[in-house]
Design a protein around this motif. Structure first.
Motif, mmCIF file in Angstrom:
data_model
loop_
_atom_site.group_PDB
_atom_site.id
_atom_site.type_symbol
_atom_site.label_atom_id
_atom_site.label_comp_id
_atom_site.label_asym_id
_atom_site.label_seq_id
_atom_site.Cartn_x
_atom_site.Cartn_y
_atom_site.Cartn_z
ATOM 1 N N TRP A 138 39.133 -122.018 6.048
ATOM 2 C CA TRP A 138 39.715 -122.879 5.781
ATOM 3 C C TRP A 138 39.375 -123.933 4.888
ATOM 4 N N GLY A 139 39.908 -124.601 3.554
ATOM 5 C CA GLY A 139 39.060 -125.593 3.394
ATOM 6 C C GLY A 139 40.222 -126.705 2.173
ATOM 7 N N THR A 140 39.808 -127.174 1.393
ATOM 8 C CA THR A 140 40.769 -127.861 0.107
ATOM 9 C C THR A 140 40.125 -127.648 -1.103
ATOM 10 N N LEU A 141 40.851 -128.414 -2.096
ATOM 11 C CA LEU A 141 40.170 -128.182 -3.622
ATOM 12 C C LEU A 141 40.153 -129.840 -3.897
ATOM 13 N N GLY A 142 38.882 -130.327 -4.264
ATOM 14 C CA GLY A 142 38.555 -132.091 -3.684
ATOM 15 C C GLY A 142 37.505 -132.312 -5.028
ATOM 16 N N ILE A 143 37.655 -133.519 -5.409
ATOM 17 C CA ILE A 143 36.642 -134.008 -6.024
ATOM 18 C C ILE A 143 35.761 -134.027 -5.319
ATOM 19 N N ILE A 144 34.733 -134.011 -5.791
ATOM 20 C CA ILE A 144 32.901 -134.263 -5.565
ATOM 21 C C ILE A 144 32.628 -135.522 -6.772
ATOM 22 N N TYR A 145 31.594 -136.683 -6.052
ATOM 23 C CA TYR A 145 31.339 -138.034 -7.248
ATOM 24 C C TYR A 145 29.795 -138.250 -6.761
ATOM 25 N N ASN A 146 28.994 -138.379 -7.783
ATOM 26 C CA ASN A 146 27.623 -139.383 -7.620
ATOM 27 C C ASN A 146 27.571 -140.383 -7.425
ATOM 28 N N ASP A 147 27.278 -140.902 -6.618
ATOM 29 C CA ASP A 147 27.134 -142.734 -6.511
ATOM 30 C C ASP A 147 26.285 -143.420 -7.274
ATOM 31 N N MET A 223 23.845 -126.442 -8.714
ATOM 32 C CA MET A 223 23.014 -127.227 -9.014
ATOM 33 C C MET A 223 23.304 -128.388 -9.510
ATOM 34 N N TYR A 224 24.068 -129.066 -10.603
ATOM 35 C CA TYR A 224 24.441 -129.957 -11.003
ATOM 36 C C TYR A 224 24.347 -130.901 -10.830
ATOM 37 N N MET A 225 25.292 -130.957 -9.866
ATOM 38 C CA MET A 225 25.244 -131.981 -8.685
ATOM 39 C C MET A 225 24.282 -132.453 -7.410
ATOM 40 N N GLU A 226 23.601 -131.454 -7.573
ATOM 41 C CA GLU A 226 23.291 -131.664 -6.595
ATOM 42 C C GLU A 226 21.489 -132.103 -7.174
ATOM 43 N N GLN A 227 20.920 -131.827 -7.934
ATOM 44 C CA GLN A 227 20.402 -132.671 -9.412
ATOM 45 C C GLN A 227 20.538 -133.144 -10.023
ATOM 46 N N ASP A 228 21.538 -134.034 -9.079
ATOM 47 C CA ASP A 228 21.748 -135.384 -10.258
ATOM 48 C C ASP A 228 22.120 -135.239 -12.095
ATOM 49 N N GLU A 229 22.072 -134.465 -12.543
ATOM 50 C CA GLU A 229 23.004 -134.287 -13.843
ATOM 51 C C GLU A 229 24.150 -134.163 -13.601
ATOM 52 N N ALA A 230 24.757 -134.416 -12.987
ATOM 53 C CA ALA A 230 26.450 -134.405 -13.735
ATOM 54 C C ALA A 230 27.357 -135.594 -12.543
ATOM 55 N N ALA A 231 27.996 -136.381 -12.928
ATOM 56 C CA ALA A 231 28.830 -136.916 -11.891
ATOM 57 C C ALA A 231 29.799 -137.197 -11.260
ATOM 58 N N ILE A 232 30.295 -135.865 -11.983
ATOM 59 C CA ILE A 232 32.044 -135.754 -11.417
ATOM 60 C C ILE A 232 32.156 -134.138 -10.909
ATOM 61 N N ALA A 233 32.584 -133.549 -9.853
ATOM 62 C CA ALA A 233 33.190 -132.346 -10.476
ATOM 63 C C ALA A 233 33.977 -132.393 -8.920
ATOM 64 N N VAL A 234 34.453 -131.295 -10.038
ATOM 65 C CA VAL A 234 36.758 -130.006 -9.323
ATOM 66 C C VAL A 234 35.999 -128.840 -8.302
ATOM 67 N N ASP A 235 36.147 -129.034 -7.394
ATOM 68 C CA ASP A 235 35.283 -127.652 -6.652
ATOM 69 C C ASP A 235 36.009 -127.889 -5.016
ATOM 70 N N TRP A 236 35.747 -126.893 -4.276
ATOM 71 C CA TRP A 236 36.226 -126.304 -3.377
ATOM 72 C C TRP A 236 35.555 -126.958 -1.807
ATOM 73 N N SER A 237 36.019 -126.821 -0.485
ATOM 74 C CA SER A 237 35.382 -127.779 -0.117
ATOM 75 C C SER A 237 34.133 -127.459 0.424
ATOM 76 N N GLY A 238 33.637 -126.199 0.510
ATOM 77 C CA GLY A 238 32.987 -125.732 1.377
ATOM 78 C C GLY A 238 31.463 -125.805 0.735
ATOM 79 N N GLU A 239 31.803 -125.727 -0.884
ATOM 80 C CA GLU A 239 30.951 -125.738 -2.370
ATOM 81 C C GLU A 239 30.163 -126.891 -2.331
ATOM 82 N N ALA A 240 31.605 -127.893 -1.661
ATOM 83 C CA ALA A 240 31.062 -129.398 -1.592
ATOM 84 C C ALA A 240 29.984 -129.829 -0.226
ATOM 85 N N GLN A 320 35.811 -135.567 5.117
ATOM 86 C CA GLN A 320 35.947 -134.973 3.434
ATOM 87 C C GLN A 320 36.008 -133.979 3.526
ATOM 88 N N PHE A 321 36.116 -133.035 4.893
ATOM 89 C CA PHE A 321 36.399 -131.789 4.995
ATOM 90 C C PHE A 321 37.303 -131.794 6.843
#
Length: 357
Positions: A138-147, A223-240, A320-321
């Protein structure tokens, strides 16, 4: 010689008759024999070591076929061109397949471990009394951000994404129900809204988000989030969870005002044949040590409370999870909406994506 031939023929006919009778008996008891289990699953959604362990313990061989959407799997089962013994649909698809007679009712007398699951994950609206499904993840939809780009704690709600300072910074998962749902919740509405004017209003609010949207994609978000190429994403908790494991600057937030609570479930489709293998596998996966190992490998939250107790404390207590009870109260499971409404969601989301261009 003719007598010998006649006798031989009689023996062959008798053997064939026994074989046919045996096959009929197997079919009538819901098992065609064999040492195979055909599992249809999402990609990389089970620890390969568990497959090997199950094969060693039971002698059954597991064939795994992957799918990338509920709809693709559903179509194959409905058309009858597969031999799936088990598959892993999400909650709304369980409801759809159940209503259409595409699932086999569980024989709970053959199941050992249903008591391991938390009450919050059982007897849900998509499958009352779990007649057809067993919770898997199970999981959720949420926001991932890069500090590195976003001040810690400054994003807590869906409306925060519309701030001008995030122009061109946001990646959105390419999913109509999820992104339309995000917008609906930001308007104080349900993720299962069917009222067209409200859906149009949600789409209009998404249009206003356009300047902040960097891209609407799927797996590329990681890829974008792991490599610091994007600041924010909306995705599922497992991917997060996977992203956070690769980049210590990432954080995951489930907005307290509401979001989607999703369930993936093990079910027996009507194409099933190998019932001994099926129940052996279901019982194997419900064992706490196996469910815990699977959760650590996949990165999604386990509904198996006894398995959760075996996970590291840092994982068990990670809000978070594994959100707190207050946040869980505001999460909604997607309903199996009428086809006409589903088309409205998809059409409005497509218009939003085209509007961006």
């Amino acid at each position: 010689m003719k007598k010998l031939i006649a006798l031989a023929c009689a023996i062959i006919v008798a053997c064939l008759g026994l074989a046919v009778g045996s096959n009929r008996l197997s079919a009538s008891t819901g098992d065609t024999g064999g040492n195979t289990l055909n599992l249809a699953n999402w990609g990389d959604y089970i620890d390969p070591k568990l497959i090997k362990k199950f094969e060693r313990e039971t002698g059954f061989h597991v064939n795994v076929e992957t799918f990338d959407s509920n709809e693709g799997m559903y179509t194959k089962v409905k058309q009858g061109g597969t031999d799936y013994d088990l598959t892993v649909p999400s909650e709304y698809m369980v409801a759809k397949m159940r209503k259409e007679g595409l699932l086999v009712r569980l024989d709970k007398s053959r199941l050992h471990g249903l008591s391991n699951f938390g009450t919050a994950f059982m007897n849900r609206s998509f499958d009352p009394d779990n007649q057809y499904s067993i919770p898997y993840f199970w999981g959720t939809l949420g926001i991932i951000y890069n500090d590195r780009y976003v001040r810690p704690g400054s994003i807590q709600h869906w409306d925060d994404l519309w701030a001008r300072k995030y122009r061109g910074d946001i990646m959105l998962i390419d999913s109509a129900r999820d992104i339309m749902g995000m917008s609906l919740v930001s308007l104080g509405k349900s993720v299962n809204t069917t009222d067209r004017p409200t859906l149009v209003a949600a789409k209009a609010k998404l249009d206003a988000l356009t300047p902040n949207v960097k891209a609407v994609v799927a797996d590329e978000i990681k890829m974008y989030m792991e490599q610091d190429e994007a600041a924010i994403a909306v995705d599922w908790s497992g991917e997060a969870s996977e992203m956070l494991g690769e980049n210590k600057h990432l954080h995951y937030v489930v907005p307290s005002e509401g979001s989607n609570l999703w369930f993936d479930n093990l079910v027996i489709p009507r194409t099933a044949k190998h019932y001994k293998a099926i129940y052996a596998f279901l019982n194997f996966m419900m064992r706490p040590e196996n469910a815990a190992q699977n959760a650590e490998y996949v990165g999604y939250a386990t509904p198996n409370d006894k398995a959760k107790a075996l996970l590291p404390a840092a994982v068990r207590h990670d809000r978070q999870f594994y959100p707190d009870a207050q946040t869980m109260q505001h999460l909604e499971v997607y309903d199996d909406l009428a086809p006409k409404v589903v088309r409205e969601y998809n059409d409005l989301f497509l218009e939003f994506k085209m509007y961006r261009k």
